[in-house]
Enzyme design. Structure first.
Site, PDB file in Angstrom:
ATOM      1  N   ASP A  50      44.559  14.605  80.402  1.00 39.43           N
ATOM      2  CA  ASP A  50      44.246  14.231  79.027  1.00 39.43           C
ATOM      3  C   ASP A  50      45.419  13.411  78.491  1.00 39.43           C
ATOM      4  O   ASP A  50      46.519  13.937  78.372  1.00 39.43           O
ATOM      5  CB  ASP A  50      44.030  15.481  78.164  1.00 39.43           C
ATOM      6  N   GLU A  51      45.192  12.189  78.164  1.00 42.92           N
ATOM      7  CA  GLU A  51      46.178  11.136  77.888  1.00 42.92           C
ATOM      8  C   GLU A  51      46.499  10.451  79.214  1.00 42.92           C
ATOM      9  O   GLU A  51      46.513  11.069  80.279  1.00 42.92           O
ATOM     10  CB  GLU A  51      47.444  11.648  77.211  1.00 42.92           C
TER      11      GLU A  51
END
Length: 237
Positions: free
Chosen positions: A189-190
């Site tokens: 995530d990112e």
């Protein structure tokens, strides 16, 4: 039906309402993507397409703007299903038949705590109110270091028996910390550095596991973004 508990009707109603509220708060997973209503899943075609893609694609990226639910409603939701085995009947994607080993990672230990950990577990003061149902949480181990309340490992009861294991990691731990162990699912995530993405991909090769990425392309046309584009570039319009 006769109730002989000695409770007054008012007290009994209060207890029932409290139990309903407790179940709502600790079973948030069940509220996602209902059959009908304002949040019905047919209103989320991109999300459904992403989930479906897991059947035939080991690597997937939800490349999207901020505030469209990619962390909670895509990455967190799918990872929770794989950890618990609580797939809804309509689930169109990959299904694991037993407990899994998984990683979830983000930029720093602090952002992982504030975003990924919060979505999965709820706040430190109210663990069990995140995506992972409270009754499925078998054990939680905190990370040692300077970030208070940061979790390192979550052990999760699986529907088919046994326990799944999720390790929370961060890119600031550098590539070497992503070496070594086989994983069934890795959720980034990112946007990660390419070296970390490549290392995570290797971790899923022998298991035929899944790579799930959810991020906004803040770094522009990076190597990781180009990896997911046809011929490494945006299609011509």
């Amino acid at each position: 039906m006769t109730i002989s508990s000695g409770l007054s009707k008012k007290h009994l109603v209060t207890l029932i309402l409290k139990e309903k509220e407790r179940r709502r708060r600790t079973r948030r997973l069940e509220s996602f993507y209902p059959d009908s209503g304002p949040l019905a899943r047919d209103k989320y075609p991109k999300h459904m397409a992403f989930f479906s893609g897991g059947k035939t694609n080991r690597e997937r990226l939800m490349l999207a703007a901020n505030r469209i639910g990619k962390t909670e409603g895509v990455g967190g939701y799918e990872v929770t299903l794989h950890l618990t085995g609580l797939y809804p009947e309509w689930w169109p994607g990959r299904r694991f038949t037993g407990p899994i080993r998984a990683w979830a990672a983000g930029d720093t230990t602090q952002t992982v705590r504030d975003i990924i950990q919060m979505k999965l577990l709820g706040p430190p003061s109210d663990v069990g109110t995140g995506l992972i149902p409270a009754t499925c949480i078998a054990d939680i181990k905190n990370r040692s270091g300077s970030v208070p309340d940061a979790v390192e490992t979550i052990t999760v009861h699986h529907r088919q028996g046994g326990e799944s294991r999720l390790v929370l990691k961060s890119y600031d731990q550098k590539r070497k910390s992503f070496q070594g162990t086989e994983q069934d699912v890795v959720w980034l995530d990112e946007e990660p550095p390419l070296s970390i993405y490549a290392e995570c991909l290797i971790r899923t090769m022998t298991t035929n596991g899944l790579m799930i990425c959810t991020f906004t392309p803040l770094s522009g046309m990076s190597e990781v973004v180009r990896h997911f584009l046809p011929h490494g570039r945006l299609p011509e319009t």
